[in-house]
Write an enzyme that holds these catalytic residues in place. Sequence first.
Site, short mmCIF file in Angstrom:
data_model
loop_
_atom_site.label_atom_id
_atom_site.label_comp_id
_atom_site.label_asym_id
_atom_site.label_seq_id
_atom_site.Cartn_x
_atom_site.Cartn_y
_atom_site.Cartn_z
N THR A 208 6.19 -5.47 7.26
CA THR A 208 6.65 -5.12 5.92
C THR A 208 8.06 -5.64 5.65
O THR A 208 8.82 -5.89 6.59
CB THR A 208 6.67 -3.58 5.77
OG1 THR A 208 6.90 -3.24 4.41
CG2 THR A 208 7.76 -2.93 6.61
N GLY A 242 3.11 3.25 2.94
CA GLY A 242 3.66 4.26 2.05
C GLY A 242 5.10 4.60 2.40
O GLY A 242 5.77 3.83 3.10
#
Length: 330
Positions: A208, A242
Amino acid sequence: MSNRRDFFRYTLVAAAGAALTGCVQNNDKAIPQSSNPASVKGRPVVIATWNNLIATETAMKKLTEGGSALDAAEAGARIPEADPNDVSVGYGGLPDRDGNVTLDACVMDDKGNSGAVCFLKNIKHPVSVARKVMENTPHNMICGSGALEFALSQGFIEEDLLTEGSRKAWQEWLKEKKYQPVINIERHDTIGILAMDKDGRLSGACTTSGLSYKMSGRIGDSPIIGAGLFVDNEIGAACATGLGELVTQTLGSFLIVELMRMGYSPQAACEEAVNRIIRRAEAAGVTDYQAGFLALDKNGEHGAFSVVQGFNYALYQNNKNIVLEAGHKL
Ligand code: SD4
């Protein structure tokens, strides 16, 4: 690229929302067994957060060509890392508040080996650097300038990861500089990917660029073993996407694997991890966030669940590569 006819888009609306619930008794304790209607047995299998169909396809290709589960997970994770249109991963990822794209990634294999990098700048494929940390150092995680130095020593090249699009988005953000350390649920695509070969060997990867416009140096859950990813070859594996602060505080992926060890179905384990996130968020006063989990057990059965609607995932199993909509709690 393999046969695109294998691709079809199949959406189960709120799949686990309609999940069958049930319990088995164990020493007078009820063990949750809710099942995901889309979950079937079958190996090899690859599952990835969000509609990363090319990633699952690439990973499955690796497996069918004889690559290891780790080769597969890494190859899959490299797809969004290289995609300039994916604004949450690698090249084209939205920067921190100072305009720097900083990357977090980890891998874990079937033997319990792991490697991770965090706060890594200017390297397009942090997942591959994480693998090198695992294979070529005695350490689990290297961060910042140390991670960059290590990557360069391993032959990776420095690149500017800010695209025209992400630079413009950041410049737009600068006008108001509204610091909202909550995930924008419309715009997150962190990839957690789990791969299992036909003999049941499991590995995973997670990569990420983290929360957009985060504070410089902020690290999320994605590179943290047990938070963004966990693999236990005896039991199964899990990964997360998330709001990383909440996922880390509840150690969601480790929790899911431990619940499966206790007999929870993969779906029930994901649902419990989401319950913990919600309780933590309530205690911390956090609102407007998303967190989603995927789990895979040794049969290839899977679970998927998220806090709010909108979490989907790609599953390549039994010769079909499909996108499914996860169930949600709120
Ligand atoms: C983080 N979990 O850094 C990541 C964000 C994410 O899609 O999942 N983005 O908190």
